[in-house]
Design an enzyme around this catalytic site. Structure first.
Site, mmCIF file in Angstrom:
data_model
loop_
_atom_site.group_PDB
_atom_site.id
_atom_site.type_symbol
_atom_site.label_atom_id
_atom_site.label_comp_id
_atom_site.label_asym_id
_atom_site.label_seq_id
_atom_site.Cartn_x
_atom_site.Cartn_y
_atom_site.Cartn_z
ATOM 1 N N GLU A 1 -7.903 22.494 16.379
ATOM 2 C CA GLU A 1 -6.560 22.994 16.674
ATOM 3 C C GLU A 1 -6.404 23.358 18.145
ATOM 4 O OE1 GLU A 1 -5.323 26.948 15.303
ATOM 5 O OE2 GLU A 1 -7.406 27.342 14.759
ATOM 6 N N GLU B 1 -29.125 10.408 22.975
ATOM 7 C CA GLU B 1 -29.098 10.523 21.516
ATOM 8 C C GLU B 1 -30.501 10.668 20.939
ATOM 9 O OE1 GLU B 1 -24.999 8.085 20.455
ATOM 10 O OE2 GLU B 1 -26.888 6.986 20.576
#
Length: 453
Positions: free
Chosen positions: A441, A179
């Site tokens: 999706e 990170e």
């Protein structure tokens, strides 16, 4: 005065436990020698996510140009980011203090040390006795024991550097290292990660990790594997503004060196020996399924017990503990299907099992993967891609693992975590209509199984 419960540590777990206990009518005290909110609020999750946002704006210029906006240059002010971050953390500290005060918790801005099995001493000399104690002191960064270790910074200092370095070496391969590498790289710092082993993010799905590493390399982050610094010294050539970092066979120069090689329980001055508390070999506090230590009057939760080092885990451990103590329950924490995210660039989020762990447990699994360029980037020259992986147990048809690499990965996986924790099957995903056009999706439109090896 004798408390019903005295909490040592004002991080996420300690704050939640003390509040809930006070709301239930217990006489509760809490001692925190640093800022209320603990690592997450002050030196971890919150500032990390703020800095992660800051680091992503650099890439928006090219994307905006591809959509017709005329943007030629962005000027970044590190000191402004640090100042605004401090302002937000001060606001959050105030909220936490108000929540505790309103719940009836007596807060001591002090460190605590056990004097005996049923008493502690605060930094100001106050002696505290309580029917029960809760240890929630969390952890602290580990600094490697090498020559020149005094020059090394950790995540505790990284958010408040006086100026942004021109280059940085980050030691470690865990999520904190990954990170911070993305943060510094996105802010224009020449960034290198060094890992003692041959991979980063051990325990995560290997295919996903390899994909993430390649995406990070595309963005300019360098990786040094199977190697670790042996010594650090000031560079005389650069008037002590650079550091010479010596590896096994090479020496490199960096403006800053940061250790992100892991964290350890912050118990050095806690006096656990006087309290009769047993520890593991790595100095974590040993607890049973109900967070009770070897001293039956003392409990422990959070990073100090070395279970799963995540803020939501500590909070939920606190909830279960206080319910057990005040409602005469015997609930236990289920360390399974815990969603988590790595706020790298690109983001990575996961819930459930990796392919490797699934193969160890189940007779046969199906794996579905999708790799594509997201719509937002199709007009630009960016070659960043999204990667999605779905793992299914063939016998039950349950989805047992979801891994997502791409923008807003944490937001997407958080929603799908409900489905996986609830044991939904692949056909339930198939029967769900996707929101078009969206990257998410793809999770419900995956139809082709990857061929088994």
């Amino acid at each position: 005065m004798i408390y019903d419960l005295f909490v040592i540590g004002g991080g996420s777990g300690g704050v939640r436990a003390s509040r809930l206990a006070a709301i239930e009518g217990l006489k509760v005290g809490l001692a925190e020698g640093w800022d209320i909110g603990g690592t997450c609020v002050n030196r971890g999750c919150i500032p990390k996510k703020l800095y992660s946002y800051a680091s992503h704006f650099n890439e928006e210029v090219e994307i905006m140009n591809s959509f017709g906006w005329s943007v030629n240059q962005l000027d970044f002010d590190w000191k402004a980011l640090v100042k605004n971050k401090k302002k937000e953390l001060t606001r959050l500290n105030g909220i936490y203090n108000s929540l505790l005060k309103n719940a009836g918790v007596e807060v001591f801005n002090s460190w605590a040390t056990f004097l005996s099995k049923n008493s502690i001493e605060l930094s100001d000399g106050t002696i505290i006795k309580s029917k029960k104690f809760l240890i929630a002191v969390g952890g602290e960064p580990i600094v490697p024991n090498i020559k020149g270790s005094e020059f090394i910074i950790t995540s505790d200092e990284a958010f408040d550097l006086e100026s942004l370095p021109s280059s940085i070496l980050i030691m470690g391969g865990g999520y904190i290292a990954v990170e911070f590498a993305s943060i510094f790289n996105g802010l224009g710092v020449e960034t290198t990660i060094s890992v003692r082993g041959d991979k980063v993010l051990r325990g995560f799905d290997e295919e996903c990790v390899n994909f993430l590493v390649n995406e990070m390399k595309k963005k300019g982050i360098k990786f040094i594997f199977n190697n670790s610094p042996t010594a650090i010294s000031h560079s005389k050539v650069s008037n002590n503004k650079e550091f010479n970092v010596q590896f096994k066979n090479d020496t490199y120069q960096f403006s800053k060196v940061m250790a992100a090689i892991g964290r350890k329980p912050m118990i050095k001055n806690l006096g656990v020996d006087k309290a009769g508390i047993d520890l593991t070999s790595n100095k974590s506090i040993i607890v049973d399924d109900f967070f009770q230590t070897s001293n039956k009057k003392i409990y422990a939760i959070g990073d100090v017990i070395d279970k799963v080092q995540l803020t939501p885990v500590a909070i939920n451990e606190a909830i279960i503990l206080i319910k057990n103590l005040t409602k005469n329950q015997c609930s236990t924490f289920k360390y399974k299907n815990i969603p988590t995210a790595i706020f790298s660039n690109p983001n990575m989020a996961t819930v459930g099992m990796s392919e490797e762990s699934a193969l160890e447990k189940f007779k046969e699994i199906d794996v579905y993967v999708s790799e594509f360029k997201p719509l937002k980037l199709t007009l630009s020259k960016s070659n960043e891609k999204v990667f999605i992986k779905l793992i299914v147990d063939c016998e039950t048809e349950k989805v047992i693992g979801l891994h997502y690499i791409g923008n807003d990965a944490a937001e997407i996986v958080q929603g799908f975590s409900v489905a996986i924790v609830s044991g939904l099957k692949k056909r339930d995903f198939d029967n769900t209509i996707g929101i078009h056009p969206s990257s998410a999706e793809e999770i419900v439109t995956l139809r082709e199984k990857r061929k088994k090896l």
